[in-house]
Design a protein around this motif. Structure first.
Motif, PDB file in Angstrom:
ATOM      1  N   GLU A 167     139.643  84.476  21.033  1.00  0.00           N
ATOM      2  CA  GLU A 167     138.595  84.706  20.037  1.00  0.00           C
ATOM      3  C   GLU A 167     137.227  84.868  20.679  1.00  0.00           C
ATOM      4  N   ILE A 168     136.347  85.475  19.918  1.00  0.00           N
ATOM      5  CA  ILE A 168     134.935  85.561  20.277  1.00  0.00           C
ATOM      6  C   ILE A 168     134.210  84.428  19.566  1.00  0.00           C
ATOM      7  N   VAL A 169     133.385  83.679  20.301  1.00  0.00           N
ATOM      8  CA  VAL A 169     132.572  82.639  19.675  1.00  0.00           C
ATOM      9  C   VAL A 169     131.106  82.927  19.982  1.00  0.00           C
ATOM     10  N   TYR A 170     130.278  82.909  18.940  1.00  0.00           N
ATOM     11  CA  TYR A 170     128.848  83.138  19.106  1.00  0.00           C
ATOM     12  C   TYR A 170     128.181  81.815  19.482  1.00  0.00           C
ATOM     13  N   VAL A 171     127.449  81.806  20.606  1.00  0.00           N
ATOM     14  CA  VAL A 171     126.859  80.557  21.100  1.00  0.00           C
ATOM     15  C   VAL A 171     125.337  80.537  20.988  1.00  0.00           C
ATOM     16  N   ALA A 172     124.718  81.667  20.686  1.00  0.00           N
ATOM     17  CA  ALA A 172     123.258  81.689  20.534  1.00  0.00           C
ATOM     18  C   ALA A 172     122.835  82.909  19.739  1.00  0.00           C
ATOM     19  N   GLN A 173     121.712  82.762  19.039  1.00  0.00           N
ATOM     20  CA  GLN A 173     121.149  83.886  18.295  1.00  0.00           C
ATOM     21  C   GLN A 173     119.649  83.701  18.127  1.00  0.00           C
ATOM     22  N   VAL A 174     118.914  84.799  18.225  1.00  0.00           N
ATOM     23  CA  VAL A 174     117.495  84.825  17.865  1.00  0.00           C
ATOM     24  C   VAL A 174     117.351  85.916  16.813  1.00  0.00           C
TER      25      VAL A 174
ATOM     26  N   ARG B 215     130.293  80.621  15.017  1.00  0.00           N
ATOM     27  CA  ARG B 215     131.258  81.458  14.291  1.00  0.00           C
ATOM     28  C   ARG B 215     132.253  82.095  15.247  1.00  0.00           C
ATOM     29  N   ARG B 216     133.501  82.174  14.812  1.00  0.00           N
ATOM     30  CA  ARG B 216     134.561  82.776  15.619  1.00  0.00           C
ATOM     31  C   ARG B 216     135.084  84.024  14.917  1.00  0.00           C
ATOM     32  N   VAL B 217     135.271  85.074  15.684  1.00  0.00           N
ATOM     33  CA  VAL B 217     135.803  86.320  15.138  1.00  0.00           C
ATOM     34  C   VAL B 217     136.824  86.879  16.130  1.00  0.00           C
ATOM     35  N   LEU B 218     137.613  87.833  15.676  1.00  0.00           N
ATOM     36  CA  LEU B 218     138.574  88.484  16.565  1.00  0.00           C
ATOM     37  C   LEU B 218     137.873  89.603  17.337  1.00  0.00           C
ATOM     38  N   PRO B 219     138.277  89.838  18.572  1.00  0.00           N
ATOM     39  CA  PRO B 219     137.536  90.792  19.427  1.00  0.00           C
ATOM     40  C   PRO B 219     137.583  92.233  18.972  1.00  0.00           C
ATOM     41  N   HIS B 220     138.657  92.665  18.294  1.00  0.00           N
ATOM     42  CA  HIS B 220     138.860  94.093  18.078  1.00  0.00           C
ATOM     43  C   HIS B 220     137.846  94.736  17.140  1.00  0.00           C
ATOM     44  N   SER B 221     137.143  93.909  16.350  1.00  0.00           N
ATOM     45  CA  SER B 221     136.210  94.487  15.375  1.00  0.00           C
ATOM     46  C   SER B 221     134.752  94.256  15.740  1.00  0.00           C
TER      47      SER B 221
ATOM     48  N   VAL C  45     114.727  90.605  21.135  1.00  0.00           N
ATOM     49  CA  VAL C  45     114.176  90.763  19.785  1.00  0.00           C
ATOM     50  C   VAL C  45     112.789  91.395  19.865  1.00  0.00           C
ATOM     51  N   GLU C  46     111.973  90.932  20.793  1.00  0.00           N
ATOM     52  CA  GLU C  46     110.618  91.477  20.949  1.00  0.00           C
ATOM     53  C   GLU C  46     110.654  92.970  21.272  1.00  0.00           C
ATOM     54  N   GLU C  47     111.564  93.358  22.143  1.00  0.00           N
ATOM     55  CA  GLU C  47     111.563  94.735  22.632  1.00  0.00           C
ATOM     56  C   GLU C  47     112.377  95.701  21.772  1.00  0.00           C
ATOM     57  N   THR C  48     113.306  95.169  20.978  1.00  0.00           N
ATOM     58  CA  THR C  48     114.127  96.065  20.146  1.00  0.00           C
ATOM     59  C   THR C  48     113.843  95.904  18.658  1.00  0.00           C
ATOM     60  N   GLY C  49     113.319  94.749  18.267  1.00  0.00           N
ATOM     61  CA  GLY C  49     113.050  94.492  16.852  1.00  0.00           C
ATOM     62  C   GLY C  49     114.263  94.012  16.077  1.00  0.00           C
ATOM     63  N   GLU C  50     115.445  93.934  16.736  1.00  0.00           N
ATOM     64  CA  GLU C  50     116.675  93.558  16.028  1.00  0.00           C
ATOM     65  C   GLU C  50     117.181  92.182  16.460  1.00  0.00           C
ATOM     66  N   THR C  51     118.067  91.618  15.667  1.00  0.00           N
ATOM     67  CA  THR C  51     118.650  90.317  15.949  1.00  0.00           C
ATOM     68  C   THR C  51     119.465  90.372  17.244  1.00  0.00           C
ATOM     69  N   ALA C  52     119.289  89.355  18.102  1.00  0.00           N
ATOM     70  CA  ALA C  52     120.001  89.301  19.380  1.00  0.00           C
ATOM     71  C   ALA C  52     120.995  88.139  19.384  1.00  0.00           C
ATOM     72  N   ASN C  53     122.152  88.374  19.978  1.00  0.00           N
ATOM     73  CA  ASN C  53     123.219  87.371  20.012  1.00  0.00           C
ATOM     74  C   ASN C  53     123.770  87.217  21.420  1.00  0.00           C
ATOM     75  N   MET C  54     124.356  86.049  21.663  1.00  0.00           N
ATOM     76  CA  MET C  54     125.161  85.850  22.872  1.00  0.00           C
ATOM     77  C   MET C  54     126.514  85.322  22.429  1.00  0.00           C
ATOM     78  N   ALA C  55     127.581  85.857  23.025  1.00  0.00           N
ATOM     79  CA  ALA C  55     128.934  85.455  22.650  1.00  0.00           C
ATOM     80  C   ALA C  55     129.789  85.270  23.894  1.00  0.00           C
ATOM     81  N   LEU C  56     130.784  84.395  23.772  1.00  0.00           N
ATOM     82  CA  LEU C  56     131.733  84.132  24.850  1.00  0.00           C
ATOM     83  C   LEU C  56     133.137  84.447  24.360  1.00  0.00           C
TER      84      LEU C  56
END
Length: 267
Positions: free
Chosen positions: A123-130, A144-150, A107-118
């Motif tokens: 399914e994709i599950v988001y486990v962290a966000q800043v 949150r859970r989403v499908l991988p293709h999108s 976030v500091e270096e890009t200015g945008e929201t950062a996420n981590m997903a597994l």
């Protein structure tokens, strides 16, 4: 009889070359081999892959069954047990917490929201966000859970999965369109994975949400399939911005990979 008991105790405490308890290291090695084999194996398969004698494997598996970490199927094969689920869920949450300082750097270096997903099953599950400090920013709820293709993280996580396995996953989940830009064919998605391998990063270009662009990379050698990403308005995450953001993403992913490795055997 007392002599026999003492001998058994001493054997159970035999140290492995790394300084750990050998029986514990062997038990965890068997669990990982079971996971690599799809979660269900026979004793002879474990013996062949691990090099351990059948009596040793049988003794270890019997202990794991009694603890609930392995269960024996009606066909006499062994499967990973339900008690591992709670451990996995807790570990995923902790992994997300541990990754937050790395996401904060993004976030500091890009200015945008950062996420981590597994990748959890199909399914994709988001486990962290800043979140970004911009007033206009992206927000994805942790858990949150989403499908991988999108998603960009979905592409990053599946980029090195064999094509037949990807097709099987897509057949199970379907490929519903989240937006008019969502990839909705297996061939189209496999082409996108080719592009990820060529470029070294994945892009979600208005595919999950119109007006939002995401860039993602996988975390190399992660103990579980993981990816990190940044997301922001398409007007800010432009092609020019991509050239600056991707090297930062790749560097942070490499550092996170090193941190995960340093907590492993021999650390």
């Amino acid at each position: 009889m007392p002599t026999s008991s003492a001998s058994t105790t001493d054997a159970a405490k035999t140290s492995a070359p790394s300084g750990g308890v050998q029986s514990l290291e062997r038990a965890f090695d068997l669990l990982e081999r079971m996971a690599d084999a799809g979660g269900e194996v026979g004793l002879s398969e474990l013996s062949a892959s691990s090099g351990l004698p059948l009596p040793t494997i049988h003794r270890l598996m019997r202990t794991l069954v009694s603890c609930g970490y392995v269960r024996q199927q009606p066909n006499r094969r062994y499967a990973l047990g339900p008690r591992l689920i709670r451990l996995g869920e807790s570990a995923s949450r902790l992994l997300g917490t541990w990754a937050r300082p790395y996401l904060a750097r993004l976030v500091e270096e890009t200015g945008e929201t950062a996420n981590m997903a597994l990748l959890d099953g199909d399914e994709i599950v988001y486990v962290a966000q800043v979140p970004s400090k911009h007033s206009m920013r992206m927000f994805t709820e942790v858990g949150r859970r989403v499908l991988p293709h999108s998603t960009g993280v979905g592409k990053a996580l599946l980029a090195h999965t064999p094509a037949d396995e990807v097709r099987a996953l897509l057949a199970r989940t379907g490929m519903p369109a989240a937006t008019e830009k969502t990839i909705t064919t297996a061939d189209g998605f496999l082409d996108a994975l080719d592009e990820v391998r060529r470029l070294g990063y994945a892009v979600d270009d208005n595919e999950q949400e119109i007006g939002v662009r995401c860039l993602a990379v996988s975390v190399p050698n992660s103990p579980t399939a993981a990816a990190i990403s940044i997301s922001g308005p398409a007007g800010r995450v432009t092609e020019a911005a991509t050239d600056k953001i991707v090297p930062v993403l790749q560097q942070v992913a490499a550092e996170l990979s090193e941190a995960l490795a340093s907590s492993g055997p021999g650390a």
